[in-house]
Scaffold this active site. Structure first.
Site, PDB file in Angstrom:
ATOM      1  N   GLY A  96      -1.296 -28.122  17.866  1.00 54.27           N
ATOM      2  CA  GLY A  96      -1.795 -28.628  16.583  1.00 54.27           C
ATOM      3  C   GLY A  96      -3.311 -28.760  16.471  1.00 54.27           C
ATOM      4  N   ASP A 134       5.308 -22.664  14.288  1.00 53.14           N
ATOM      5  CA  ASP A 134       5.325 -22.286  15.710  1.00 53.14           C
ATOM      6  C   ASP A 134       6.773 -22.271  16.193  1.00 53.14           C
ATOM      7  OD1 ASP A 134       2.853 -22.403  18.022  1.00 53.14           O
ATOM      8  OD2 ASP A 134       4.917 -22.445  18.775  1.00 53.14           O
ATOM      9  N   ASP A 152      10.040 -18.599  14.018  1.00 52.32           N
ATOM     10  CA  ASP A 152       9.413 -17.372  14.504  1.00 52.32           C
ATOM     11  C   ASP A 152       8.785 -16.681  13.299  1.00 52.32           C
ATOM     12  OD1 ASP A 152       8.839 -14.800  15.324  1.00 52.32           O
ATOM     13  OD2 ASP A 152      10.645 -14.604  16.555  1.00 52.32           O
ATOM     14  N   ASP A 193      -3.720 -18.243  15.855  1.00 52.46           N
ATOM     15  CA  ASP A 193      -4.154 -18.291  17.258  1.00 52.46           C
ATOM     16  C   ASP A 193      -2.961 -17.876  18.118  1.00 52.46           C
ATOM     17  OD1 ASP A 193      -5.883 -18.928  19.366  1.00 52.46           O
ATOM     18  OD2 ASP A 193      -5.229 -21.006  19.457  1.00 52.46           O
ATOM     19  N   LYS A 198      -6.399 -14.261  16.584  1.00 57.77           N
ATOM     20  CA  LYS A 198      -6.800 -13.977  17.967  1.00 57.77           C
ATOM     21  C   LYS A 198      -6.249 -12.617  18.344  1.00 57.77           C
ATOM     22  CE  LYS A 198      -4.943 -16.457  21.379  1.00 57.77           C
ATOM     23  NZ  LYS A 198      -4.908 -17.770  22.013  1.00 57.77           N
TER      24      LYS A 198
END
Ligand SMILES: C[S@@+](CC[C@H](N)C(=O)[O-])C[C@H]1O[C@@H](n2cnc3c(N)ncnc32)[C@H](O)[C@@H]1O
Length: 265
Positions: free
Chosen positions: A55, A75, A91, A133, A173
């Site tokens: 978080g 998540d 997912d 991320d 990312k």
């Protein structure tokens, strides 16, 4: 001083800072530094945080959107609640998650504790910004991890871009290495500005880089219409000779860490 010692020291420094400032993960500073440079999130924005556990990025997103904004984290893992944000477990590469997020966006957004009015018929409420991320569970084999992560990023693009409004911003990312150009080129077909950025908080610690995409185009550029980011990544990998064309190779073959992820039933 060994490189490994230096990297571990750097990580500890960010971890200590995170703890002292009340962030759940040192990765919070990566988003803070991305935000400082690119201002991806504005006050009052609707933000989707992909791969949000535990978080840290959600906390930073809530700070940036302020009380008039809305932050939704998704998540595979459950996180403790973050004040001012909603979290779902799921997912992001599943169609059902996309549907759940879209439904929540239309009818479940609470701003300042009050639900926003449902959208008018025929209108769709979309996110202003998507931050990701996301990272697969790492095996420690760099080629393999990098390949799996690249495919995951392609899926995040494909599953979440329909949830982002034109003009919106996206950051993800990505691990440097084979095939990354395939993703960068696909992003350039969909956003007017795409840049790689390495925040200080992740420098020296890994080969990750952040792909910052601004101003989502209303329609992707001509060459990309009707194709997915995953298809464009596959074409790039085939052109580079990293994977073989479908039908020319046994499904199991792995080259340079890449594997084909079988389509979900
Ligand atoms: C590096 S962590 C994110 C850290 C987070 N940004 C923070 O600041 O606290 C990467 C996360 O991606 C999540 N993840 C991996 N694959 C996913 C998927 N298919 N759908 C949703 N989340 C996923 C993992 O469970 C993991 O929690």
């Amino acid at each position: 001083m060994s490189k490994r010692w230096f990297q571990a020291h750097q990580r500890d420094t960010w971890r200590r800072q995170a703890r002292s400032k009340g962030y759940r993960a040192r990765s919070a500073f990566k988003l803070k530094q991305i935000q400082e440079k690119f201002t991806l999130i504005r006050e009052g924005d609707l933000v989707l945080d992909v791969g949000s556990h535990p978080g840290g990025w959600t906390q930073v997103s809530v700070e940036e959107t302020g009380p008039n904004g809305f932050v939704l984290g998704i998540d595979l893992l459950a996180s403790a609640p973050v004040e001012g944000a909603q979290m779902i477990i799921g997912d992001v590469t599943e169609e059902s998650s996309q549907t759940e997020i879209l439904e929540l966006l239309q009818n479940g957004v609470k701003v300042n504790g009050k639900p926003l009015p449902p959208v008018n018929e025929g209108e769709t409420r979309l996110f202003n910004t998507i931050v990701s991320d996301i990272s697969p569970r790492l095996t420690g084999q760099y080629d393999r991890d990098q390949a799996i992560s690249l495919e995951l990023v392609a899926m995040v693009f494909d599953f979440t871009l329909p949830l982002l409004r034109p003009g919106g911003a996206f950051v993800t990312k990505i691990f440097q290495g084979t095939g990354i150009e395939g993703i960068v080129n696909a992003a350039k077909q969909r956003f007017s500005r795409v840049q790689r950025f390495s925040p200080e908080a992740s420098r020296n610690s890994s080969s990750e880089v952040f792909l910052v995409c601004k101003n989502k185009l209303p329609l992707s550029k001509k060459g990309s219409r009707g194709t997915s980011v995953m298809q464009e990544l596959d074409i790039h990998l085939e052109n580079e000779g990293i994977i073989q064309q479908k039908g020319n190779e046994p499904e199991e073959e792995i080259k340079s860490g890449f594997r084909r992820i079988p389509k979900k039933e």
